[in-house]
Design an enzyme around this catalytic site. Structure first.
Site, PDB file in Angstrom:
ATOM      1  CB  CYS A   1       3.089  -5.513   9.079  1.00  0.00           C
ATOM      2  SG  CYS A   1       4.362  -5.177  10.300  1.00  0.00           S
ATOM      3  CB  SER A   2       7.346  -4.321   7.014  1.00  0.00           C
ATOM      4  OG  SER A   2       7.475  -5.705   7.280  1.00  0.00           O
TER       5      SER A   2
END
Length: 333
Positions: free
Chosen positions: A105-106
């Protein structure tokens, strides 16, 4: 085979599934082969961290005492937006020593902030792809795939894509049989290729505002083998072909032809994955007409032929018995 070490970096504001999802995959491998991996979590000072959902995670120790792992995994979450400079500094100094650097993800923002993604292709959650590209122009951001491999770097999209990437890494390390066993026990599929889009065609494209165009989008999805020429689609929308093509692109962000190509490709992929139908039959069902036409479409979009795609991603199913089996049910990993 030497035991591989996995270190997961934890910090306040992380997305809990970005940690627990991949961790369950690697832990599943260890339950099959106790010598597969050593698993460890660590925070900056060894203190507990609070996830974005309010869950408290207690790490195994501090990053300073973690050593150099074979695989370093960095999760995402709200805490990646304004990270502790000490964490960025630790990643900049220590991450290059790992044989594999992974983000979920981030978490890619943390790797980029440490300069680890400069000159490399990477992906992240769709909602932060633009932010990653603007903030770190030296990174080649690809917003489409669910995960990307570039040398020792592996970056993935949001949440469940971390599980896909972890399964791919286990398959690389230990073989397909072990990865498939883990996938079955987690009730996920060992078949999503890294270049699979983060969204289905219907989600990736904008939904048209006007009812006639929305109805056409739905009709395309339900009839991939039908006559999907601009003229026929325009007739269904009760517009002229020129007006239809212009309106469709304005409201969906793509041309009718490109939308049809993506729907047909997605439908063909599902049939190759889920059924034993012959390639020739699938090519007709999906509107390609001939196996050769479908082969060209697959090579253009996926750089692989339909037969090879099926070999890699078809999920075999066990034959169903006509009578109940007396065998014991499989035990959880």
């Amino acid at each position: 085979m030497p035991q591989r070490s996995l270190l997961i970096v934890v910090f306040d504001g992380l997305q809990s599934l970005d940690v627990t999802g991949p961790l369950e995959v690697f832990a599943g491998a260890c339950r099959i082969d106790p010598d597969a991996y050593t698993l460890r979590t660590a925070s900056l000072d060894g203190s507990a961290v609070r996830t974005s959902s309010g869950l408290t995670l207690v790490p195994d120790g501090a990053l300073a005492d973690a050593g150099d792992p074979h695989t370093l995994l960095v999760p995402g979450g709200q805490g990646t937006r304004e990270p502790d400079p000490r964490l960025t500094g630790w990643l900049r100094e220590h991450a290059p020593r790992a044989e594999r650097i992974v983000s979920v993800c981030s978490g890619a923002l943390l790797l980029a902030g440490a300069g680890l993604l400069d000159g490399h292709r990477a992906t992240t959650h769709w909602s932060v792809c633009d932010h990653l590209a603007r903030t770190y122009p030296a990174v080649e951001v690809d917003p489409e795939p669910i995960f990307v491999r570039d040398g020792k770097l592996a970056t993935s999209a949001g949440v469940t894509a971390g599980i896909d990437l972890a399964l791919a890494l286990v398959e690389e390390d230990l073989g397909r049989d072990i990865a498939l066993t883990i996938a079955r026990h987690l009730v996920v599929f060992l078949r999503r290729p890294g270049n699979q889009a983060q969204f289905s065609v219907q989600l990736a494209a904008q939904t048209a505002r006007r009812d006639p165009l929305r109805d056409v989008q739905q009709w395309i999805s339900e009839h991939p083998g039908g006559d999907l020429s601009v003229e026929n689609l325009a007739d269904r929308a009760r517009l002229s072909p020129r007006h239809f093509a212009r309106a469709f692109r304005a409201e969906t962000g793509t041309t009718p032809g490109r939308y049809v190509e993506r729907v047909r490709l997605e439908h063909a992929r599902r049939l190759l994955e889920d059924t034993a139908d012959p390639v020739a039959a699938i090519s007709r069902t999906c509107g390609y007409g001939t196996p050769e036409a479908m082969r060209r479409a697959f090579l253009k979009a996926l750089a692989t032929a339909p037969a090879e795609y099926r070999r890699r991603f078809h999920a075999p199913t066990a034959p169903r018995s006509a009578t109940p089996s007396a065998a014991s049910p499989p035990q959880p990993l």
